[in-house]
Design a protein around this motif. Structure first.
Motif, short mmCIF file in Angstrom:
data_model
loop_
_atom_site.label_atom_id
_atom_site.label_comp_id
_atom_site.label_asym_id
_atom_site.label_seq_id
_atom_site.Cartn_x
_atom_site.Cartn_y
_atom_site.Cartn_z
N TRP A 121 -3.52 3.61 0.65
CA TRP A 121 -2.56 4.00 1.67
C TRP A 121 -2.53 3.07 2.87
N LEU A 122 -3.69 2.65 3.34
CA LEU A 122 -3.74 1.87 4.59
C LEU A 122 -4.02 0.39 4.37
N GLY A 130 -1.39 -4.77 1.88
CA GLY A 130 -0.46 -5.01 0.77
C GLY A 130 0.15 -3.76 0.15
N SER A 131 -0.18 -2.60 0.66
CA SER A 131 0.34 -1.34 0.09
C SER A 131 1.36 -0.65 0.97
N GLN A 132 1.95 -1.36 1.88
CA GLN A 132 2.84 -0.73 2.85
C GLN A 132 4.29 -0.66 2.40
N LYS A 133 4.48 -0.49 1.09
CA LYS A 133 5.82 -0.27 0.53
C LYS A 133 5.80 1.05 -0.22
N MET A 134 6.90 1.74 -0.15
CA MET A 134 7.06 2.98 -0.92
C MET A 134 8.23 2.73 -1.87
N ARG A 170 -0.67 4.38 14.56
CA ARG A 170 -1.03 3.25 13.71
C ARG A 170 -2.54 3.19 13.64
N GLU A 171 -3.05 2.61 12.55
CA GLU A 171 -4.50 2.50 12.35
C GLU A 171 -4.81 1.11 11.84
N VAL A 214 -5.32 -6.00 11.56
CA VAL A 214 -3.92 -5.67 11.34
C VAL A 214 -3.77 -4.15 11.45
N SER A 215 -2.74 -3.70 12.15
CA SER A 215 -2.51 -2.25 12.20
C SER A 215 -1.35 -1.88 11.28
N VAL A 216 -1.48 -0.71 10.67
CA VAL A 216 -0.46 -0.21 9.75
C VAL A 216 -0.12 1.22 10.14
#
Length: 193
Positions: free
Chosen positions: A106-107, A110-114, A153-154, A162-164
């Motif tokens: 989740w965080l 490279g996983s910040q696409k849905m 953001r975390e 890097v914050s996501v």
């Protein structure tokens, strides 16, 4: 002669701790929050919902879950405050759509696409559920996405520099236009209410 409304079809399967959640009058609920589970299936969403995370003996969950086939499952009845969105729980009902979202990382940067689209059956069931909730909840007026209400953001799990976004659901593939055309609920603008 009175006209009866059709019964809304759902599977009532309360979480084991439902009775430990704070009770509330239905007139207090003015907001629906749309989420996605960010998990691969309903069984895993149930497992996560059953986890005890709070001193009260309760966990985090939505009220309603809509599976990919359009079936609607009630894990917490509307007259209880579920833990599903920071700062808005006492006034809201949470609806979770089964969708992988960013699972399992989740965080991670490279996983910040849905990328999983919602099914037509899910969206049709959501529209029907919103209509049902409008009948059940006299003060219901607003609708919002989880990402609009929890904007924290975390640090990324794989790069703390890097914050996501902590939450991105229901995400960019959620058909807001179609849902809003089907309901008189107003989109909540957090800073305006």
């Amino acid at each position: 002669m009175s006209i009866e409304r059709p019964t809304f079809a759902c599977i009532v399967d309360p979480l084991p701790y439902e009775e430990k959640l704070e009770a509330r009058p239905l007139a207090q609920i003015d907001l629906v929050v749309v989420h996605c589970t960010e998990l691969p299936d309903l069984a895993m969403a149930r497992e996560y919902g059953e986890r005890i995370l709070h001193a009260s003996g309760t966990g985090n969950s939505g009220h309603y879950y809509i599976d990919r086939d359009g079936s609607v499952h009630v894990y917490v009845r509307s007259d209880r405050v579920a833990h599903h969105v920071r700062g808005y729980n006492p006034r809201s009902v949470g609806i979770e759509l089964v969708n992988t979202g960013r699972y399992p990382d989740w965080l991670a940067v490279g996983s910040q696409k849905m990328e999983e689209p919602y099914t037509d059956a899910q969206i049709d069931a959501l529209k029907a559920l919103l209509e049902h909730l409008r009948q059940e909840l006299p003060a219901l007026r607003y609708i919002a996405g989880h990402e609009e209400l929890d904007t924290a953001r975390e640090p990324a799990s794989d790069d703390p520099d890097v914050s996501v976004p902590r939450k991105m659901d229901p995400g960019p593939l959620f058909p807001w236009d179609a849902v809003l055309r089907a309901t008189p609920l107003e989109r909540l603008v957090p800073h305006a209410v």
